[in-house]
Design a protein around this motif. Structure first.
Motif, PDB file in Angstrom:
ATOM      1  N   ASN A 104     -53.352  80.551   5.634  1.00 30.06           N
ATOM      2  CA  ASN A 104     -54.500  80.155   6.453  1.00 30.06           C
ATOM      3  C   ASN A 104     -54.120  79.669   7.852  1.00 30.06           C
ATOM      4  OD1 ASN A 104     -57.337  79.832   6.623  1.00 30.06           O
ATOM      5  ND2 ASN A 104     -57.125  77.611   6.327  1.00 30.06           N
ATOM      6  N   LYS A 114     -49.678  93.780   9.325  1.00 35.34           N
ATOM      7  CA  LYS A 114     -51.012  94.094   8.803  1.00 35.34           C
ATOM      8  C   LYS A 114     -50.949  94.629   7.369  1.00 35.34           C
ATOM      9  CE  LYS A 114     -55.294  96.575   9.878  1.00 35.34           C
ATOM     10  NZ  LYS A 114     -55.990  97.426  10.888  1.00 35.34           N
ATOM     11  N   LYS A 164     -52.050  92.616   3.404  1.00 35.89           N
ATOM     12  CA  LYS A 164     -52.944  93.177   2.392  1.00 35.89           C
ATOM     13  C   LYS A 164     -52.351  93.079   0.975  1.00 35.89           C
ATOM     14  CE  LYS A 164     -55.154  96.517   5.498  1.00 35.89           C
ATOM     15  NZ  LYS A 164     -55.385  97.962   5.781  1.00 35.89           N
ATOM     16  N   ARG A 204     -53.605  83.800   8.886  1.00 35.52           N
ATOM     17  CA  ARG A 204     -54.992  83.918   8.430  1.00 35.52           C
ATOM     18  C   ARG A 204     -55.435  85.374   8.358  1.00 35.52           C
ATOM     19  NH1 ARG A 204     -58.278  81.250  12.655  1.00 35.52           N
ATOM     20  NH2 ARG A 204     -57.321  79.369  11.790  1.00 35.52           N
ATOM     21  N   ASP A 205     -55.039  86.191   9.351  1.00 37.61           N
ATOM     22  CA  ASP A 205     -55.410  87.615   9.366  1.00 37.61           C
ATOM     23  C   ASP A 205     -54.453  88.368  10.276  1.00 37.61           C
ATOM     24  OD1 ASP A 205     -56.348  87.276  12.079  1.00 37.61           O
ATOM     25  OD2 ASP A 205     -58.208  86.468  11.263  1.00 37.61           O
ATOM     26  N   ASP A 206     -54.643  89.688  10.370  1.00 39.89           N
ATOM     27  CA  ASP A 206     -53.709  90.506  11.141  1.00 39.89           C
ATOM     28  C   ASP A 206     -53.848  90.313  12.640  1.00 39.89           C
ATOM     29  OD1 ASP A 206     -55.468  93.145  12.127  1.00 39.89           O
ATOM     30  OD2 ASP A 206     -56.200  92.219  10.292  1.00 39.89           O
TER      31      ASP A 206
END
Length: 459
Positions: A38, A92, A96, A249-251
């Motif tokens: 996060n 990325k 996943k 948290r994300d790509d």
């Protein structure tokens, strides 16, 4: 010097407090290993840069600058380029997968045996990363405070072991951010300007050093190529670095903040090399060039300010030491212990016990190893020589087989060890021969093995 010691003690106490605060946030297995997946841009950029730039990047780059001039920055440049490539092209798909270790990619592509074999190599690499920075911590404290080496290692390394054990990745993230700020201010905005002032300014530095000191290839093209083979590719597959990727948290965070961290690494390398060049002018006859960083800090800075810069150096070293320690511990709990227990445990208590025991081993090894750059080279030679080929094959070659992967790991790992013993840790041959033998054995054994069943892409 008493004032410097007080400053360093305050810094160490702050790290322990942040470790305790991180422990309060590490409530689950995922919190402990990857900070709950996060982290936003600021935290991610700081912790990624702090992880990569440790004792070898700081003490080692200053030494390289002292000996080779500005071309000493190539070590950090290779690390920075690896960080940029990892975050732009691999982060990325890795996010996943929601995994914890590099070796889990190999299991998805091959089978559990490949994961277990690679885990041994990854553990050896991560352990040595922890040793490298713990060794650097001990060296700096020994030279600057006149402490016995073993006392320096146990005190400085002990702080790292404590805060890493109690809070895991949350403790590492919080301490990394503070360490990132401290080392940026201490090295870039205090030590370098003061060193240039002591030399007499940029023009005097140019006048007092030979022209070769300002050439970007003085260190040698063979060394530059070797740095990229070892450190660029090592960053792409290192557990300590992947574990930081898993915290994002994300790509989008990895793409932009990760790229910024890579650029920062290159700048850091230039700063370290310039500090080494100033040391060459101010202290031209050092008995041991490995002490160039500690010597210039001691000679160029006044009391109090010296303590701040020492804290900055320790910040760089502690961030990498803690990363290697947690990476080694994670490899044990996620990859090696399940071999004996039959299943993966998610108990926080087990994570903490393994981190503590791994930390004790790191401290023990650091007491008997005596060269920072050689120890770093050992770690990356084993990692890249043993795992680069099978990992790339897992992602890009559908004909790759488990037998080919394990053979490549074993022969690449053994070849790196043999040539490091035969030609020395600073030779180029270990990485060249280990990659060549690893590649040939991977292709030959895979082609001779039964064709694998169709599998999903590993990443």
């Amino acid at each position: 010097m008493a004032l410097d010691l007080i400053v360093v003690l305050i810094y160490a106490a702050g790290m322990l407090w942040l470790g305790w605060y991180g422990m309060r946030r590490a409530k689950t297995h995922e919190d402990y290993l990857v900070a709950g997946r996060n982290l936003g841009p600021s935290f991610y950029m700081g912790t990624m840069a702090a992880t990569v730039l440790g004792g070898a990047s700081t003490v080692g780059t200053v030494r390289l600058g002292y000996v080779h001039g500005i071309s000493g920055f190539w070590l950090c440049a290779a690390l920075g380029a690896g960080i940029i490539a990892l975050n732009l092209f691999l982060a990325k798909p890795l996010l996943k997968l929601r995994i914890f270790t590099v070796t889990q990619v190999l299991e998805r592509r091959y089978n559990p045996m490949a994961r277990q074999a690679s885990a041994v190599i990854m553990f050896a690499y991560a352990l040595m990363i922890g040793v490298v920075s713990t060794l650097a911590i001990g060296t700096v404290m020994q030279v600057l405070f006149g402490l016995p080496f073993w006392v320096s290692v146990l005190l400085g390394g002990g702080v790292v072991v404590i805060y890493s054990t109690i809070g895991g990745m949350w403790s590492l993230t919080l301490t990394d951010i503070v360490q990132f700020i401290i080392k940026t201010v201490g090295l870039m905005f205090i030590l370098l300007p003061i060193c240039l002032y002591r030399v007499g300014g940029w023009d005097e530095l140019v006048a007092k050093l030979p022209a070769t000191a300002f050439s970007f290839h003085t260190i040698g093209y063979d060394t530059i190529i070797t740095y990229f083979l070892i450190y660029f590719f090592g960053i792409l597959i290192g557990q300590d670095i992947w574990q930081r990727v898993f915290t994002a948290r994300d790509d989008k965070v990895t793409k932009y903040a990760g790229t910024a961290a890579g650029v920062y690494c290159v700048i850091y390398g230039l700063v370290g090399a310039l500090i080494g060049m100033c040391a060459k002018v101010l202290l031209p006859d050092l008995d041991n060039v490995n002490n160039a960083f500690a010597a210039i800090v001691s000679a160029a800075l006044p009391d109090g300010i010296r303590g701040l810069v020492i804290a900055a150096a320790l910040a760089a070293m502690m961030s990498t030491a803690s990363a290697g320690l947690l990476a080694a511990s994670t490899t044990i709990t996620e990859d090696l212990l399940p071999i004996f227990t039959g299943q993966r445990s998610t108990r926080l208590s087990l994570n903490r016990i393994c981190t503590l025991l791994t930390g004790i081993v790191v401290l023990g090894i650091a007491l008997v190893v005596n060269d920072v750059l050689n120890a770093l080279t050992l770690a990356y030679n084993l990692l890249v020589g043993g795992m680069l080929i099978p990992l790339i094959g897992a992602i890009y070659w559908k004909r790759a087989t488990t037998a080919g992967a394990i053979t490549s790991m074993a022969l690449g790992f053994i070849t790196a060890l043999v040539f490091m013993f035969k030609d020395g840790l600073d030779a180029n041959t270990p990485i060249y021969y280990s990659l060549a033998i690893g590649l040939v054995s991977f292709i030959v054994v895979s082609l001779l093995s039964p064709r694998p069943a169709p599998v999903a892409d590993a990443a």
